[in-house]
Design a protein around this motif. Sequence first.
Motif: not given
Lengths: 466, 466
Positions: A5-6, A9-10, A14-17, A19-23, A28
Amino acid sequence: MNQKHLKKQNPPDKPNLLLSHLQLGTRDYNPKQMAIREKVFNTIISCFKRHGAETIDTPVFELKETLTGKYGEDSKLIYDLKDQGGELLSLRYDLTVPFARYLAMNKITNIKRYHIAKVYRRDNPAMTRGRYREFYQCDFDIAGQYDAMIPDAECLKIVHEILSELQLGEFCIKVNDRRILDGMFAVCGVPDEKFRTICSTVDKLDKMSWEDVKKEMVNEKGLSEEAADQIGEYVSMRGGMDLAERLLQDQKMCQNKQACAGLSDIKLLFSYLQLFQVTDKVVFDLSLARGLDYYTGVIYEAVLTQAGLPPLESAGVGSVAGGGRYDGLVGMFDPKGRKVPCVGVSIGIERIFSIMEQKASAEKVRTTEVQVMVASAQKNLLEERLRLVTELWSAGIKAEVMYKKNPKLLSQLQHCEEGGVPLVAILGEQELKDGVVKLRVVSTREEVDISRADLIAEIKRRTSEA
Amino acid sequence: MNQKHLKKQNPPDKPNLLLSHLQLGTRDYNPKQMAIREKVFNTIISCFKRHGAETIDTPVFELKETLTGKYGEDSKLIYDLKDQGGELLSLRYDLTVPFARYLAMNKITNIKRYHIAKVYRRDNPAMTRGRYREFYQCDFDIAGQYDAMIPDAECLKIVHEILSELQLGEFCIKVNDRRILDGMFAVCGVPDEKFRTICSTVDKLDKMSWEDVKKEMVNEKGLSEEAADQIGEYVSMRGGMDLAERLLQDQKMCQNKQACAGLSDIKLLFSYLQLFQVTDKVVFDLSLARGLDYYTGVIYEAVLTQAGLPPLESAGVGSVAGGGRYDGLVGMFDPKGRKVPCVGVSIGIERIFSIMEQKASAEKVRTTEVQVMVASAQKNLLEERLRLVTELWSAGIKAEVMYKKNPKLLSQLQHCEEGGVPLVAILGEQELKDGVVKLRVVSTREEVDISRADLIAEIKRRTSEA
């Protein structure tokens, strides 16, 4: 939850999105920051409403051509949308140009409005100093053909009220007038076509020394040394109504019509500011220029002056409000060029957030308004909890239950302590038999049995006290 | 104001800016619309707070890849930003995906939050029906590993409370479960790989007849007639807990594990909804599908059912809230695929605005909160007016003056009547001598002399009554 299942999801591409996914330059707001933000907004909105303002809203994107030619050298910072087969669109750069477009489009000739919304600039972010690519502006503007300096003075009064109420420490509001600047340039021998570019250089005086500003004028912008030196004398001047009177007598300045009109208006402005009881913080400062092209009269900027404030990298970065008069902007959007005189102020809310956040960093800030948690001391009381919380909601009480069939009493109490929930209504077999609820005060751990019939009144009484 | 000046404002290369200078599908909100919007927001936010929610905010643009692969066929409606030399950015399409990204990025495993913000879709606008390209969403979500159906039931409770409080007329909340849909497709003989696309077709049942839906399934999506007919039988079913019980006995459905899990949860959900006292409006409806890919469990949608409402072009366009469970979305943003179960609801605020606006179209809606205007009956009293209004502002009273040196009394009074300002404090030579102010009640035209010392208390007394 199994490995298969995991994997689903991945997907492998793109195995490694990250963590700091903001411009960079955007952020936030977490619940604590939002609670602070709400408090600041409430102070500002209360002030705007106290001064009788209405509010409007405009779309986050405007047609690209609406923004073209309004911001001078800063136009390169505008965010454009991709052409996906439609009109060319840009994200708004400020709230002033959309306001002017709104007035012209709807043929409105007088209004007093505030607008609080996000604007966008492809600038170099400096997030520790509260400079972002997406940030809020809080604008108050008065449009209409009125007698000189009365609305202008009210804008300064509003800045004074807001900065005082927010308790940000000492501040100072610098005032100048585009006509005085232009007049000054004229009498110092700056050629007409260089007014705007020399003005941009003067605007850097809050970040650069006079020597460096002079160098830029002479070496980069080709001004004569003599003209630069004359400008240098003027831009070191600051004062109040007295300075305006003195300059009206100045043998060079008094020959320039524009400068005289500006100086007379500064005098009039100060007389109104006295009636508004704000002259203690207002300084007539000839070095204030402000970068934007659209100003035509009075301009102003508020800066925090208290030492020891959070990261004000260098002098002048403490700017927390600015604005001025722009009598020509609305006419640029009207097919017949009909003008609507406007004056307004923009509160630099991000910097204010930074300061308030820093102040609150040690404090516990509540992020919900929950008055009571409905808890149970024994198992199998979910139904009873849901019944009681429904009763409380119906009575308008802010209440919650834990989403577990059989939560531990301790974890229910801990949740309240962490979240600052003042009361717990505890149900148990005995209480249900007796027709009561055990009401616990979280701070004192005091517990009292309250009959079901009195519970709502008791919760209201105890939480309105707090 | 001379012709030369006007020419300068309207450079020859764009002599005729159009008056309607907004992108199709976006709009400005005027002060009256804003006043209505504020009222609706207050009702919704009060409800969210009553249920103990915190709030967060996220940027208006996300990295493009954050949005990729989350919206199925609707991904083509995403607004991209122009590549101006940086990361590829898109405007947010909803608030759910940014919320999931926020949870994963900050490793948050449980939170109850609301978020009210604008989202963007390059859709065909239908503005009279409240469908825009830029529109608000009001989302409430509960994230965390909890016992089944308790948070799900609270989401439905919230929809029920909000729609009741807003007094929009009769409504109905349809409920279904993705697992029931999938199980139904399986037992009807739909091949696995066609589940999502057949689901999209079923989702059109609120806009299309069963005959047309069947045609699309068979002719476009290549499903067998027999399978389609079996689906047709199921999707005509609606009921309550009884229907769930009946389907658990259904000889085909009961063989499918997924369907059974979904049906048992629907039963459990209804038992909680009974405790929350909202079953009067909730219907278990097997035709409800909802388009988005990310739902994994319960789904729901609220529709207005009252006849005679403003332009509900066809049945089903009356959808005013929707949501469901999405247990897999957060894991898509976590490098290790860690899941955070979530359930939430989104209030379709634009449609609600349209209805409220229509309702208010005949009414006079106040757009400011001004309590008193400081006016003068004679000339040369500007200073006195400014002094008095300063006093009132200091006392927290919402007050204004006209920005003229010598406004006519009549025009000051007219301004109050038009704007709904309840009181006028009138200054004249005689009043100043006597140390009083003439306080006029705009609605009754009653006038009383009040001593300066009592004025503030008198204004507060009279406007708190109203």
